[in-house]
Design a protein around this motif. Structure first.
Motif, short mmCIF file in Angstrom:
data_model
loop_
_atom_site.label_atom_id
_atom_site.label_comp_id
_atom_site.label_asym_id
_atom_site.label_seq_id
_atom_site.Cartn_x
_atom_site.Cartn_y
_atom_site.Cartn_z
N UNK A 1 0.85 -1.19 0.00
CA UNK A 1 0.00 0.00 0.00
C UNK A 1 0.89 1.24 0.00
N UNK A 2 0.52 2.24 -0.74
CA UNK A 2 1.34 3.45 -0.85
C UNK A 2 1.62 4.08 0.51
N UNK A 3 2.86 4.52 0.67
CA UNK A 3 3.26 5.31 1.84
C UNK A 3 3.04 6.77 1.48
N UNK A 4 2.44 7.52 2.37
CA UNK A 4 2.19 8.94 2.11
C UNK A 4 3.12 9.77 2.98
N UNK A 5 3.87 10.65 2.32
CA UNK A 5 4.79 11.54 3.04
C UNK A 5 4.38 12.99 2.78
N UNK A 6 4.59 13.81 3.78
CA UNK A 6 4.20 15.21 3.69
C UNK A 6 5.33 16.06 3.09
N UNK A 7 4.98 17.27 2.75
CA UNK A 7 5.95 18.24 2.26
C UNK A 7 7.08 18.41 3.28
N UNK A 8 6.74 18.51 4.55
CA UNK A 8 7.75 18.70 5.58
C UNK A 8 8.68 17.49 5.72
N UNK A 9 8.13 16.30 5.60
CA UNK A 9 8.95 15.09 5.67
C UNK A 9 9.92 15.04 4.49
N UNK A 10 9.44 15.35 3.30
CA UNK A 10 10.31 15.34 2.11
C UNK A 10 11.42 16.37 2.26
N UNK A 11 11.08 17.57 2.66
CA UNK A 11 12.10 18.62 2.82
C UNK A 11 13.11 18.25 3.90
N UNK A 12 12.64 17.68 5.00
CA UNK A 12 13.54 17.30 6.09
C UNK A 12 14.56 16.27 5.61
N UNK A 13 14.08 15.21 4.99
CA UNK A 13 14.99 14.14 4.53
C UNK A 13 15.93 14.67 3.45
N UNK A 14 15.39 15.37 2.46
CA UNK A 14 16.19 15.86 1.34
C UNK A 14 17.24 16.87 1.78
N UNK A 15 16.99 17.56 2.88
CA UNK A 15 17.93 18.57 3.36
C UNK A 15 19.11 18.02 4.13
#
Length: 118
Positions: A27-41
């Motif tokens: 089942x798809x995992x849903x990540x938020x804008x903040x989660x993406x920015x945190x990890x990518x940073x």
């Protein structure tokens, strides 16, 4: 952008996020804008997603997914590109979430399944 944070005496840090579904692991995992920015940073984050799935009242299954930095950084690059492109139209993206299926395309490592029961 995470559920748990461990700071070891060695200076190493680890972040964990728990994503739960009543459905199967795929089942798809849903990540938020903040989660993406945190990890990518982060340069090399120890960031894990603890995937709890097939959840019922008495039991669930767990797999730990690690090593998603490259995948998330690519998502962030594409989001940044789309955001910049949309600015030409005086439009923007507001409070987005991204859904993706867990697998080898996004994680370097996925643990064996563990059964959790009450």
């Amino acid at each position: 952008p995470f559920d748990f944070h461990i700071h070891y005496s060695s200076g190493q840090e680890q972040w964990m996020d728990v994503k739960t579904t009543e459905h199967e692991f795929e089942q798809a995992i849903i990540v938020s804008k903040n989660e993406i920015r945190f990890i990518a940073g982060k340069k090399n984050p120890e960031y894990s997603i603890y995937r709890v799935y097939s959840k019922s009242e008495t039991e669930a299954r767990l797999r730990v997914c690690t090593g998603c930095l490259r995948y998330i950084q690519k998502l962030q690059r594409d989001i940044d590109y789309m955001t910049q492109s949309m600015s030409d139209y005086k439009a923007g993206i507001v409070n987005y979430k991204i859904a993706f299926e867990p697998g080898a395309h996004c994680f370097n490592s996925i643990s064996e399944e563990l059964l959790l029961s009450s």
